[in-house]
Design a protein around this motif. Structure first.
Motif, PDB file in Angstrom:
ATOM      1  N   LEU A  32       0.862  -1.161   0.000  1.00 34.25           N
ATOM      2  CA  LEU A  32       0.000   0.000   0.000  1.00 34.25           C
ATOM      3  C   LEU A  32       0.909   1.223   0.000  1.00 34.25           C
ATOM      4  N   LYS A  33       0.648   2.201  -0.847  1.00 32.64           N
ATOM      5  CA  LYS A  33       1.443   3.441  -0.870  1.00 32.64           C
ATOM      6  C   LYS A  33       0.769   4.443   0.058  1.00 32.64           C
ATOM      7  N   LEU A  34       1.437   4.765   1.160  1.00 32.99           N
ATOM      8  CA  LEU A  34       0.875   5.632   2.188  1.00 32.99           C
ATOM      9  C   LEU A  34       1.462   7.035   2.104  1.00 32.99           C
ATOM     10  N   SER A  35       0.566   8.015   2.133  1.00 29.16           N
ATOM     11  CA  SER A  35       0.953   9.417   2.309  1.00 29.16           C
ATOM     12  C   SER A  35       0.203   9.921   3.539  1.00 29.16           C
ATOM     13  N   LEU A  36       0.955  10.324   4.561  1.00 36.63           N
ATOM     14  CA  LEU A  36       0.387  10.837   5.809  1.00 36.63           C
ATOM     15  C   LEU A  36       0.898  12.256   5.988  1.00 36.63           C
ATOM     16  N   ALA A  37      -0.014  13.223   5.972  1.00 32.65           N
ATOM     17  CA  ALA A  37       0.402  14.623   5.982  1.00 32.65           C
ATOM     18  C   ALA A  37      -0.299  15.429   7.056  1.00 32.65           C
ATOM     19  N   LEU A  38       0.471  16.320   7.656  1.00 31.32           N
ATOM     20  CA  LEU A  38      -0.028  17.346   8.565  1.00 31.32           C
ATOM     21  C   LEU A  38      -0.022  18.656   7.775  1.00 31.32           C
ATOM     22  N   PRO A  39      -0.649  19.713   8.265  1.00 27.81           N
ATOM     23  CA  PRO A  39      -0.618  20.972   7.517  1.00 27.81           C
ATOM     24  C   PRO A  39       0.791  21.532   7.314  1.00 27.81           C
ATOM     25  N   HIS A  40       1.696  21.260   8.240  1.00 25.10           N
ATOM     26  CA  HIS A  40       3.032  21.843   8.171  1.00 25.10           C
ATOM     27  C   HIS A  40       4.135  20.869   7.742  1.00 25.10           C
ATOM     28  N   LYS A  41       3.828  19.558   7.614  1.00 25.09           N
ATOM     29  CA  LYS A  41       4.858  18.612   7.169  1.00 25.09           C
ATOM     30  C   LYS A  41       4.235  17.288   6.744  1.00 25.09           C
ATOM     31  N   SER A  42       5.013  16.522   6.007  1.00 23.41           N
ATOM     32  CA  SER A  42       4.602  15.174   5.601  1.00 23.41           C
ATOM     33  C   SER A  42       5.369  14.161   6.425  1.00 23.41           C
ATOM     34  N   ILE A  43       4.658  13.199   6.979  1.00 19.48           N
ATOM     35  CA  ILE A  43       5.308  12.143   7.758  1.00 19.48           C
ATOM     36  C   ILE A  43       5.702  10.992   6.828  1.00 19.48           C
ATOM     37  N   PHE A  44       4.795  10.603   5.931  1.00 23.24           N
ATOM     38  CA  PHE A  44       5.069   9.598   4.908  1.00 23.24           C
ATOM     39  C   PHE A  44       4.681  10.198   3.555  1.00 23.24           C
ATOM     40  N   THR A  45       5.479   9.908   2.542  1.00 23.55           N
ATOM     41  CA  THR A  45       5.169  10.355   1.191  1.00 23.55           C
ATOM     42  C   THR A  45       5.296   9.162   0.255  1.00 23.55           C
ATOM     43  N   SER A  46       4.167   8.590  -0.122  1.00 19.12           N
ATOM     44  CA  SER A  46       4.108   7.421  -1.017  1.00 19.12           C
ATOM     45  C   SER A  46       5.049   6.304  -0.579  1.00 19.12           C
ATOM     46  N   GLN A  47       5.071   6.030   0.702  1.00 22.73           N
ATOM     47  CA  GLN A  47       5.920   4.964   1.240  1.00 22.73           C
ATOM     48  C   GLN A  47       5.175   3.638   1.195  1.00 22.73           C
ATOM     49  N   ASP A  48       5.880   2.568   0.814  1.00 25.10           N
ATOM     50  CA  ASP A  48       5.288   1.238   0.772  1.00 25.10           C
ATOM     51  C   ASP A  48       5.126   0.702   2.189  1.00 25.10           C
ATOM     52  N   VAL A  49       3.894   0.312   2.526  1.00 26.26           N
ATOM     53  CA  VAL A  49       3.591  -0.285   3.825  1.00 26.26           C
ATOM     54  C   VAL A  49       2.698  -1.497   3.602  1.00 26.26           C
ATOM     55  N   VAL A  50       2.600  -2.342   4.611  1.00 20.24           N
ATOM     56  CA  VAL A  50       1.784  -3.544   4.517  1.00 20.24           C
ATOM     57  C   VAL A  50       0.333  -3.256   4.911  1.00 20.24           C
ATOM     58  N   GLN A  51       0.140  -2.526   6.019  1.00 21.60           N
ATOM     59  CA  GLN A  51      -1.198  -2.267   6.537  1.00 21.60           C
ATOM     60  C   GLN A  51      -1.200  -0.974   7.319  1.00 21.60           C
ATOM     61  N   GLU A  80      -1.898   3.332  13.268  1.00 24.68           N
ATOM     62  CA  GLU A  80      -0.777   2.386  13.319  1.00 24.68           C
ATOM     63  C   GLU A  80      -0.369   2.044  11.892  1.00 24.68           C
ATOM     64  N   VAL A  81       0.909   2.249  11.602  1.00 23.48           N
ATOM     65  CA  VAL A  81       1.460   1.956  10.279  1.00 23.48           C
ATOM     66  C   VAL A  81       2.329   0.720  10.414  1.00 23.48           C
ATOM     67  N   ILE A  82       1.965  -0.353   9.709  1.00 28.04           N
ATOM     68  CA  ILE A  82       2.714  -1.609   9.779  1.00 28.04           C
ATOM     69  C   ILE A  82       3.554  -1.744   8.518  1.00 28.04           C
ATOM     70  N   GLU A  83       4.860  -1.731   8.725  1.00 25.84           N
ATOM     71  CA  GLU A  83       5.798  -1.879   7.618  1.00 25.84           C
ATOM     72  C   GLU A  83       6.298  -3.311   7.601  1.00 25.84           C
ATOM     73  N   SER A  84       6.737  -3.781   6.462  1.00 28.09           N
ATOM     74  CA  SER A  84       7.091  -5.197   6.324  1.00 28.09           C
ATOM     75  C   SER A  84       8.246  -5.626   7.225  1.00 28.09           C
ATOM     76  N   ASN A  85       9.306  -4.850   7.300  1.00 28.57           N
ATOM     77  CA  ASN A  85      10.470  -5.317   8.060  1.00 28.57           C
ATOM     78  C   ASN A  85      10.754  -4.485   9.301  1.00 28.57           C
ATOM     79  N   ALA A  86      10.206  -3.295   9.390  1.00 28.71           N
ATOM     80  CA  ALA A  86      10.537  -2.397  10.492  1.00 28.71           C
ATOM     81  C   ALA A  86       9.511  -2.430  11.617  1.00 28.71           C
TER      82      ALA A  86
END
Length: 163
Positions: A32-51, A80-86
């Motif tokens: 899943l390509k995740l983009s998580l953004a706040l008004p002042h910054k991006s935490i994730f930008t099209s990052q591959d995640v599992v769930q 909660e962002v679940i990444e494959s290896n991290a």
């Protein structure tokens, strides 16, 4: 008789098309390509995640790849962002919207958010007590409503840290 031929011709054509069916979520290797953004910054930008697990207004939900497209309002709670290896990362958010796109893309826009480990339970307790005091006080209705909203967020944050 011509109407019978027309119907039977339409039935034959309809059965030659493949029908795409959507079943229950399956364990797939797609990310899943995740983009998580706040008004002042991006935490994730099209990052591959599992769930990604979100606190939707309609109830908590887990989003995997190939999820049905939807738009969900997010209530105060933990994403909660679940990444494959991290492993997983948890963020407390005060509210926002999540959009599941048809191409395995998830966009989450939140008003405020921070990693769960950045919060102090003692500070939350004292701020919650202060907000409840203002909400029950003799201030204006606007001040009381604002304090009630603040208290709701602190209660959600306190609940998230207690888990």
């Amino acid at each position: 008789m011509s109407s019978l031929r027309l119907v039977s011709s339409a039935v034959r054509r309809a059965t030659t098309f493949s029908i795409a069916r959507r079943g229950y979520a399956e364990a797939v290797s797609d990310k899943l390509k995740l983009s998580l953004a706040l008004p002042h910054k991006s935490i994730f930008t099209s990052q591959d995640v599992v769930q990604v697990n979100i606190p939707a207004e309609s109830g908590d939900m887990g989003i995997l790849s190939n999820h049905v497209p939807s738009i969900e309002a997010i209530r105060p709670g933990v994403i909660e962002v679940i990444e494959s290896n991290a492993g997983s990362q948890k963020f407390f958010v005060s509210g926002g919207f999540a959009t599941v796109h048809p191409n395995n893309k998830l966009t989450i826009n939140v008003v405020e958010g921070a990693p769960l480990e950045d919060f102090s339970i003692e500070a939350i307790r004292s701020n919650l007590a202060e907000a409840l005091k203002v909400a029950a006080g003799s201030g204006s209705e606007a001040e009381k409503m604002e304090a009630r909203i603040e208290a709701d967020v602190y209660e959600s944050l306190q609940h998230a840290l207690a888990k």
